[in-house]
Scaffold this active site. Structure first.
Site, mmCIF file in Angstrom:
data_model
loop_
_atom_site.group_PDB
_atom_site.id
_atom_site.type_symbol
_atom_site.label_atom_id
_atom_site.label_comp_id
_atom_site.label_asym_id
_atom_site.label_seq_id
_atom_site.Cartn_x
_atom_site.Cartn_y
_atom_site.Cartn_z
ATOM 1 N N CYS A 10 -105.837 -16.474 65.892
ATOM 2 C CA CYS A 10 -104.960 -15.406 66.255
ATOM 3 C C CYS A 10 -104.302 -15.177 64.647
ATOM 4 O O CYS A 10 -104.502 -15.601 63.737
ATOM 5 C CB CYS A 10 -104.010 -15.984 67.038
ATOM 6 S SG CYS A 10 -104.402 -16.927 68.589
ATOM 7 N N ARG A 25 -108.582 -10.645 63.524
ATOM 8 C CA ARG A 25 -108.354 -12.301 63.761
ATOM 9 C C ARG A 25 -108.463 -12.385 65.223
ATOM 10 O O ARG A 25 -108.609 -13.720 65.785
ATOM 11 C CB ARG A 25 -107.117 -12.585 63.089
ATOM 12 C CG ARG A 25 -107.136 -12.516 61.486
ATOM 13 C CD ARG A 25 -105.745 -12.954 61.159
ATOM 14 N NE ARG A 25 -105.650 -14.624 61.566
ATOM 15 C CZ ARG A 25 -106.412 -15.390 60.487
ATOM 16 N NH1 ARG A 25 -107.008 -15.198 59.609
ATOM 17 N NH2 ARG A 25 -106.259 -16.848 60.915
ATOM 18 N N TRP A 28 -106.212 -14.264 70.305
ATOM 19 C CA TRP A 28 -107.697 -14.697 70.624
ATOM 20 C C TRP A 28 -107.586 -15.881 71.580
ATOM 21 O O TRP A 28 -107.213 -17.150 71.126
ATOM 22 C CB TRP A 28 -108.493 -14.886 69.391
ATOM 23 C CG TRP A 28 -109.886 -15.068 69.715
ATOM 24 C CD1 TRP A 28 -110.968 -14.154 69.750
ATOM 25 C CD2 TRP A 28 -110.895 -16.210 70.186
ATOM 26 N NE1 TRP A 28 -112.171 -14.266 69.907
ATOM 27 C CE2 TRP A 28 -112.070 -15.652 70.211
ATOM 28 C CE3 TRP A 28 -110.583 -17.347 70.359
ATOM 29 C CZ2 TRP A 28 -113.093 -16.328 70.793
ATOM 30 C CZ3 TRP A 28 -111.354 -18.274 70.828
ATOM 31 C CH2 TRP A 28 -112.917 -17.725 71.045
ATOM 32 N N ASN A 33 -100.481 -20.014 66.190
ATOM 33 C CA ASN A 33 -102.112 -19.935 65.929
ATOM 34 C C ASN A 33 -102.534 -21.319 66.096
ATOM 35 O O ASN A 33 -102.289 -22.097 65.085
ATOM 36 C CB ASN A 33 -102.203 -19.154 64.575
ATOM 37 C CG ASN A 33 -103.905 -19.110 64.429
ATOM 38 O OD1 ASN A 33 -104.566 -19.265 65.238
ATOM 39 N ND2 ASN A 33 -104.103 -19.097 63.089
ATOM 40 N N GLY A 34 -103.495 -21.932 66.997
ATOM 41 C CA GLY A 34 -104.052 -22.997 66.999
ATOM 42 C C GLY A 34 -104.170 -23.638 68.125
ATOM 43 O O GLY A 34 -104.032 -22.667 69.360
ATOM 44 N N GLU A 39 -130.431 -14.459 60.130
ATOM 45 C CA GLU A 39 -129.212 -13.526 59.795
ATOM 46 C C GLU A 39 -129.216 -12.226 60.652
ATOM 47 O O GLU A 39 -128.311 -11.699 61.081
ATOM 48 C CB GLU A 39 -128.820 -13.698 58.491
ATOM 49 C CG GLU A 39 -127.719 -12.634 58.096
ATOM 50 C CD GLU A 39 -126.291 -13.114 58.481
ATOM 51 O OE1 GLU A 39 -125.601 -12.183 58.476
ATOM 52 O OE2 GLU A 39 -126.502 -14.217 59.313
ATOM 53 N N LYS A 89 -126.786 -10.733 63.427
ATOM 54 C CA LYS A 89 -126.083 -9.391 63.339
ATOM 55 C C LYS A 89 -126.386 -8.677 64.485
ATOM 56 O O LYS A 89 -125.183 -7.872 64.904
ATOM 57 C CB LYS A 89 -126.549 -8.608 62.141
ATOM 58 C CG LYS A 89 -126.162 -9.387 60.670
ATOM 59 C CD LYS A 89 -124.484 -9.327 60.538
ATOM 60 C CE LYS A 89 -123.966 -10.271 60.840
ATOM 61 N NZ LYS A 89 -123.537 -11.497 60.129
ATOM 62 N N GLU A 99 -124.243 -10.029 67.479
ATOM 63 C CA GLU A 99 -123.134 -9.986 67.364
ATOM 64 C C GLU A 99 -122.300 -8.845 67.712
ATOM 65 O O GLU A 99 -121.223 -8.685 68.329
ATOM 66 C CB GLU A 99 -122.556 -10.297 65.958
ATOM 67 C CG GLU A 99 -122.355 -11.730 65.399
ATOM 68 C CD GLU A 99 -122.124 -11.906 64.077
ATOM 69 O OE1 GLU A 99 -120.698 -11.964 63.954
ATOM 70 O OE2 GLU A 99 -122.544 -11.551 63.059
ATOM 71 N N HIS A 112 -146.110 -21.193 68.362
ATOM 72 C CA HIS A 112 -145.779 -22.431 69.161
ATOM 73 C C HIS A 112 -144.748 -22.170 70.411
ATOM 74 O O HIS A 112 -144.208 -23.005 70.819
ATOM 75 C CB HIS A 112 -145.339 -23.280 68.292
ATOM 76 C CG HIS A 112 -146.175 -23.587 67.310
ATOM 77 N ND1 HIS A 112 -147.267 -24.194 67.114
ATOM 78 C CD2 HIS A 112 -146.069 -23.246 65.651
ATOM 79 C CE1 HIS A 112 -147.899 -24.177 66.134
ATOM 80 N NE2 HIS A 112 -147.182 -23.505 65.308
ATOM 81 N N LYS A 166 -112.751 -13.169 63.540
ATOM 82 C CA LYS A 166 -113.240 -13.305 62.144
ATOM 83 C C LYS A 166 -113.402 -14.668 61.716
ATOM 84 O O LYS A 166 -114.141 -15.101 60.928
ATOM 85 C CB LYS A 166 -112.471 -12.340 61.116
ATOM 86 C CG LYS A 166 -112.921 -12.177 59.738
ATOM 87 C CD LYS A 166 -114.299 -11.686 59.542
ATOM 88 C CE LYS A 166 -114.983 -11.763 58.269
ATOM 89 N NZ LYS A 166 -116.259 -11.228 58.123
#
Ligand code: AGP
Length: 618
Positions: free
Chosen positions: A2, A27, A74, A100-101, A491, A495, A498, A514, A613
């Site tokens: 947050c 955030r 968040w 925040n936490g 990566e 991307k 996301e 495989h 983020k």
């Protein structure tokens, strides 16, 4: 996760708090709120959804006052609703708090408070803290907060106000980032925030709070104390905190004419890769000088084994680091997911160096992993972007990647920045372990050429946009690469996942036979990273296997390539460099491809659903 902000001073707090929340929206952005104190009364406004919703509410129902706190959320406990939005209070608005936490023992505390007659209106862990502070309040807010926090288990960054002890904001930190901003003297103002981006428009003078610290902000300044001293008989001593100066400028946290921060940050990479090497490459000696490792020189000289720990994109950078350090410096390397490493009984033998990689420097799992390594006696080095962040401050030494603020939730420039630093670190270690002066100079030349080569890739954006139009309706995708380009495949897939919400997986190209090859048909796009390196012919064979099953292939190839270009559906030519540096070039078209596909699908690129983020809770 947050974003917290607070202000006390000469200006009206409302617009300042809202602007700061906008700058921290990356955030967390599922609900927001502010509380502003005036004449010892709190005006609270909260709204589910983006900060824009809160702004609309306040337009019709503004709040006056020059002392206030704000929050963008968040969700961890309780869905993103207006009732669960912060600030929370004990019910009548006497105590107001943003957090925040995660309060881990909130259910136990809540039950006790209910027995004492408290009534709760939200499903959050945070509301418990507001009730608890109010329950123990006896006129002095910092004392009440210290008492309440002594009963709390979990992580927090909090900012609190109380009508019974007005004209102050009390903040405390344990595990979540929090910094104080020292405002203009003539305006007698102070700020608190989770992130410097929220207050950079007003001050560059900041004080970073450490775990276990509490600070009182008034119009006359700030005083910082150790939480643990509040409970003891002795005097609660003032802590003399260092004031840091932030050299980022406001322009850096604006979009600068780009449609999204992510696109701006992709285009910043020639500069940010250059900045990651600025003042560090010594052509003559064919070596890299990394000042932040000065105090670890002896440790680095005696390294026998390296463990790199990280999360997400930083974990992919760690994989490239493994290849670099093993190939160039001949040091055995293990790459560990931080969330796994922290709970395993990791083996730390003499000569083991642990490296923590993190853009934000605040990722809870990575922070915990490095603390676990330290507890087991390992020297810990950091590769971090955010200056003054927890990981930067808790490691024995480290290297900043100097990518500047990264606002887009999907990491781009920090990834290439991390790779540039890992390449320089590998060069530094390798030159002490047999890499010759000539080889060192070649590597320095290869590094120096990267910014220009990345610029050439960015010129392919139009071609990449046309290719994106061919694949934006896809529902799945496979990314394949070999050697240094295997982590690039991972990566690229991350991307796309996301920001476009298309399911995608990355694999070592040879691994396809495989299992994943079963997925191949005309609906499965396959993205190959296929530069003209020593694995090229192997990749050509893999492409043939996909084409033989009707798969559609997009290949990142080297400029001047013909063999694959004639064989695949779409080819994106990129400059050729040394195998060990190719990842910094090959990832850029994959970043652009994911971006263009997400924009074509109308996705919220900078603030993708369900993400944030900086993941500051586990
Ligand atoms: C990558 O685009 C994501 N934002 C995420 O996977 C990120 O890399 C991860 O959360 C680690 O963050 P850090 O580098 O700040 O520690």
């Amino acid at each position: 996760m947050c974003g917290i902000i607070g202000y006390i001073g000469g200006r009206q707090a409302q617009s300042l708090l809202i602007e700061g929340l906008h700058r921290m929206e990356y955030r967390g952005y599922d609900s927001a709120g502010v509380a502003i104190q005036s004449d010892a009364i709190h005006g609270i406004r909260r709204m589910a959804g983006k900060i824009g919703n809160l702004e609309k509410l306040i337009e019709h129902d503004p709040v006056g006052g020059t002392c206030g706190i704000g929050h963008t959320r968040w969700a961890t406990h309780g869905p993103p609703t207006t009732l669960n939005a912060h600030p929370h209070s004990e019910g009548s608005g006497r105590t107001v708090l943003v957090h925040n936490g995660i309060i881990e023992n909130y259910e136990v505390l809540r039950r006790k408070l209910v027995e004492l007659g408290h009534e709760f209106s939200s499903e959050t862990d945070t509301e418990v803290l507001a009730h608890l502070i109010d329950e123990v309040f006896e006129g002095n807010l910092e004392q009440a907060i210290a008492t309440a926090l002594s009963r709390v288990e979990g992580t927090y960054g909090i900012a609190v106000m109380h009508t019974g002890d007005p004209e102050k904001i009390v903040v405390a930190r344990n595990g979540s980032p929090l910094l104080i901003g020292i405002g203009e003297d003539d305006l007698r103002e102070m700020f608190v925030a989770s992130d410097v981006a929220a207050i950079l428009a007003y001050t560059r003078k900041v004080v970073y709070l450490d775990d276990g610290e509490l600070a009182v902000l008034t119009r006359d300044g700030h005083e910082t104390f150790k939480l643990s001293e509040f409970g003891s008989e002795g005097v609660v001593r003032l802590i003399d905190k260092e004031v840091s100066h932030i050299d980022w400028d406001l322009e850096q946290i604006e979009r600068g004419g780009f449609e999204h921060f992510m696109l701006k940050e992709i285009y910043e990479q020639p500069d940010t890769v250059r900045d990651a090497m600025r003042g560090r490459l010594l052509e003559e000696e064919g070596i890299a000088h990394l000042g932040g490792l000065r105090d670890m020189a002896d440790v680095l000289d005696n390294v026998k084994r390296i463990v790199i720990t990280a999360c997400g994109t930083s974990w992919h950078a760690a994989l490239v680091g493994e290849y670099l350090l093993e190939e160039l410096a001949r040091i055995p390397v293990e790459v560990e997911y931080a969330s796994e490493y922290r709970y395993r009984r990791p083996i730390v033998t003499p000569g083991t160096l642990v490296i923590a990689i993190s853009q934000s420097g605040e990722t809870a799992d990575t922070l915990a992993a490095l603390r676990e390594a330290k507890r087991r006696g390992a020297p810990v080095m950091g590769i971090v972007n955010v200056v003054g962040s927890s990981i930067a401050r808790e490691t024995d030494g480290g290297v900043y990647i100097h990518s500047g603020p990264e606002i887009g939730v999907a990491s781009t420039k920090s990834f290439t920045g991390q790779l540039a630093v890992l390449a320089q670190f590998a060069l530094y270690m390798a030159r002490k372990r047999g890499l010759t002066l000539i080889e060192g100079r070649e590597m320095v030349a290869g590094l120096r050429a990267l910014p220009g080569q990345i610029e050439r890739v960015l010129e392919q954006d139009e071609l990449i946009t046309r290719i994106a139009q061919q694949y934006c309706e896809s529902t799945n995708a496979l990314y394949l690469g070999r050697g240094y380009n295997f982590p690039v495949a991972l990566e690229g897939a991350l991307k796309l996942k996301e920001i476009s919400y298309i399911h995608a997986e990355g694999y070592p190209a040879a691994e396809m036979k495989h299992g994943p090859i079963a997925l191949i048909d005309e609906n499965m796009p396959v993205f190959f990273i296929a530069p003209a390196d020593n694995a090229y012919q192997k990749i050509v064979a893999n492409v043939e296997e996909v084409k033989a099953r009707g798969g559609r292939v997009v290949a990142i190839v080297s400029e001047g390539d013909t063999q694959l270009t004639e064989r695949v559906d779409h080819a994106i030519p990129v400059p050729r460099t040394m195998d060990c540096l190719q990842a910094l070039i090959a990832v850029v078209p994959l970043q652009l491809l994911a971006y263009r596909i997400a924009v074509l699908r109308g996705c919220d690129v900078d603030q993708p659903r369900n993400l944030a983020k900086s993941v500051t809770v586990e």
